[in-house]
Enzyme design. Sequence first.
Site, mmCIF file in Angstrom:
data_model
loop_
_atom_site.group_PDB
_atom_site.id
_atom_site.type_symbol
_atom_site.label_atom_id
_atom_site.label_comp_id
_atom_site.label_asym_id
_atom_site.label_seq_id
_atom_site.Cartn_x
_atom_site.Cartn_y
_atom_site.Cartn_z
ATOM 1 N N VAL A 161 3.496 1.190 2.815
ATOM 2 C CA VAL A 161 3.377 0.084 3.758
ATOM 3 C C VAL A 161 3.918 -1.180 3.095
ATOM 4 C CG1 VAL A 161 1.827 -1.265 5.201
ATOM 5 C CG2 VAL A 161 1.329 1.148 4.762
ATOM 6 N N GLY A 184 0.823 -1.201 0.000
ATOM 7 C CA GLY A 184 0.000 0.000 0.000
ATOM 8 C C GLY A 184 0.853 1.244 0.000
ATOM 9 N N ASP A 187 -10.207 10.133 9.701
ATOM 10 C CA ASP A 187 -9.982 9.647 8.332
ATOM 11 C C ASP A 187 -10.506 8.222 8.168
ATOM 12 O OD1 ASP A 187 -9.181 9.869 5.705
ATOM 13 O OD2 ASP A 187 -7.117 9.270 6.081
ATOM 14 N N PHE A 192 1.497 10.083 2.886
ATOM 15 C CA PHE A 192 2.478 10.216 3.953
ATOM 16 C C PHE A 192 3.487 9.073 3.992
ATOM 17 C CE2 PHE A 192 -0.845 12.785 6.419
ATOM 18 C CZ PHE A 192 -0.388 13.963 5.841
ATOM 19 N N LYS A 221 4.992 0.550 8.147
ATOM 20 C CA LYS A 221 4.596 1.806 7.529
ATOM 21 C C LYS A 221 5.790 2.760 7.568
ATOM 22 C CE LYS A 221 1.176 5.549 7.834
ATOM 23 N NZ LYS A 221 -0.019 6.035 8.559
#
Length: 1003
Positions: A694, A687, A814, A691, A711
Amino acid sequence: MLKSNETDQLALLEFKAKVTHDPLEVLSSWNYSRHFCQWKGVACSRRHKRVTGLRLPSLLLQGSLSPHIGNLRFLRVLDLKNNSFRNEIPQAIGYLFRLQKLMLYNNSFGGQIPDNISHCVNLESLGLGVNELVGKVPGKLGSLSKLRILTVHLNYLSGEIPSSFGNLSSLEFLSAAANQSVGQIPETLGELKRMRQILLGINKLSGEIPFSIYNLSSLNCFEFVVNQRQGSLPSDLGFTLPNLERLNVGENQFTGPIPASISNASNLMRLAIEKNGFSGKLPSLQNLHKLQWVNIFQNHLRNGEKDDLELVESLVNASRLELLDIGDNNFGGMLPEAVGNFSTRLRRLSVENNQLFGNIPSGLRNLANLELLYLGDNQFTGRIPGSIGDLQKLQTLRLEGNKFLGEIPSSIGNLTSLTTLNFEENMLEGSIPSSLGKCQNLISLNLSNNNLSGTIPTEVIGLSSLSIYLDLSQNHLNGPLPSNFGILKNLGFLDISENKLSGEIPSSIGSCIMLEQLIMNGNFFQGNIPSSFSSLRGIENRDLSRNNFSGRIPKCFENFPFLQNLNLSFNHFEGEVPIKGVFSNSSAISLDGNDNLCGGISELHLSTCSIKESKQSRSRSLKLIIPVVIGILLVTGMSCLIITSWRSKSKREPATPPSALLASVLRVSYENLFKATDGFSLENLIGAGSFGSVYKGVLNHDDHETLVAVKVLNLQHRGASKSFMAECQALRSIRHRNLVKIITSCAGVDFQGNDFEALVYEFMVNGSLEEWLHPNPEAPRNLNLLQRLNIAFDVASALDYLHHYCETPVVHCDLKPSNVLLDGELTAHVGDFGLAKFLPEATNNLSSNQSSSIGVKGTVGYAAPEYGMGSEVSTSGDVYSFGILLLEMFTGKMPTNEMFTGNLTLHNFVKEALPERLAETVDPVLLVEREEGETSNANAHKQLTRSFSVKECLVSVLEIGVTCSSELPRERMSMEDVAAQLVSFRNKLVKNVRGQPATYVTA
């Protein structure tokens, strides 16, 4: 003037224009780059290139049927079955006078059946079943002399069956089942000499069946199940219907004997006469070798005599027998050993609620494919044979209401396919076998009303599959409750009353968040009610009476929205009784036998809480506060020494990075993470966002390998470091089973000396919710209704915790499908707290500027509208995001879908459609069943429209989504109420769907 074939081409393009959803892109070939005769699903005549066939079945198409279909004047076959076409069937169908097959069943067509279909004089097959058609069946259809097949079942049709159907001289198959038809069956149907199957079940038809129908010698299927039939069957039935294969007249009002002539119906495969008033002796079935299904449940057959079960022996030669249900009659005698000689194809055997006695026949072990065995409510005696464990395909085993003795055989653990086990109300003794823990599919277990003793095995409580029922009441069980109760997170009913259980209630029981019924009365439990009980917000009935509980009544009980009955009588509770919620209704609570209670509502007639009570409370508080204060002073003194030492040490050593707050045991470096992710390779990239990225990795620690998600922050992006800090702050303070679990963090430098920051999480093997809702076509996968409901509840529970149960309320900011991760059991975990914010009014030394406030608070489509106008973050903003998420989960549509333009939003789309147009709103995947390896809509629409519980659940869930996504924050629900309602819907859905009787079987 258009050429004739151009007319066909334009008609097809108009058809395509009315198709609003084509997920498989089957109509992508319909363009000018090739001749329309080469378009998918289109067949043409060889010479004139006119369209003769349009076949597009089972392709998940949505939309309406264009009236331009009437311009395909040479059309012979129109097959659109198993799709989601809606609106009315156009009258223009009547122009297709060459049409031979019209197959529109299993769609969502509404309105009335066009009577000008009668103009299609060459029609041989008319399939309109499983739609939403209303009104009467047009009598004009009786003019279709070539019609062989007519199906209008599973609609909302009303009125009488037209007598003109007697003119359909070629008719072989008629299905008008599952409508709202009334009146009597017309005599004229008995004139249709070619008739092979008549299916008129599940209507409101009354009166007697015309005897003329019994003379249709070609008839092989005769179904009138679930009507209001009266009278009796003709004595010569077996002679007049020699080709009869299926006789299904269940759930009517037939009386009298079953005709002896049935013994001559040598082709009979299915005999279903359940739930009537048939009486007398059942004729011999010895010559019916083709029998597959014998269902005579709930009649008045026989009188409890010893030779009643001759019929069992007469079925030994039925080598195809799959079901035998003689339950709920008056059969007496012993179950003969001959039952062991039945066909090994037998899957269901029920003899419950009769007057049978004796032992279980030893030959029963031979029925290797048996899936359901009902022997309950008889007078069976002896021991449960250990050979019962040989029936390894058994899914349901019910022996309740007998006189079985001895211990439960440990071989019961061999039944690994078992879902339901009921040994209630026998005389069984000994301990509960721990081997039951091997039955990993068990959803319902009832061992109540026996003489069982010993402790409750942890292996049994470890059955996470238990989701419906666990009843161990009225035995002699002792000892404490196993501490692993929290595994039963999906359990809806728990009864352990009237035993000798003792000790304190394990706090893990608070994880059983699906519980609706909790009955623990009549034991020796002691101590306070654990605070974890506050999580059981779906509880409707709670009985803790006749124990030794003490302390105060938890105030959280008054906040349970569904609690209807609360029995705390005969314990040692003390102090003030709450007055809200269930405590406001004196008839809903019982507090007798607790002498030190006071206050409460006036109807309880308790004494007023005195000043002395207040002083006692303060005294108790002081007893708690004094040692705490002393502890604080000691800690403060130690802190001073540590701070002095740290100040001198800090001159020599660098300060600890903020991320070290998270790394409790496992410390990792850039090198560790580099190796774990194979150098942050693209193969491990799972992913990427604004920012950071991952990666999947394998982290080695103390000779153990741990699968992790790493991450890595993109520190070049403005705000990334601030996002890192926000996530650190949030995740160090919160713990919940539905939040991502952080393992550690890393803040350092990479091999080039650049700053490096990363968070390490527990890896979720099933990826994100987004990947399931909108899967890659090359790797299709989907979630069923119950799985989506479970995930919705998981997310709601996480938000409820963040908003109401954290020391400092947290707003996620979010929430969206890509931030909901699924573990191996599809349990949802909310992740990505990079935009999380602590509410300023309860920051607890965390100033608001420590939290993230980067850019827009959320993602377009999911962010609350007030955020776009500069409003501060709030829990109601998360509620909005959850509402949109919920609508997306059950409609399959993203809020940013291209169809949502102007004033049309996902919220408005669903709001305007509910509840009447549910079928066109819900995700089409939920309308598709997989049956025998094939994808098909068959019966899915029936489930949606006929099962009250499923339809009600879908409407209710979508209404929650609409309310939560209201434009005005004050109109939205709290996540506390959302979670409570979702758990209630989920439990009711599981109960109703799993308990739905299958009484009607179509041909």
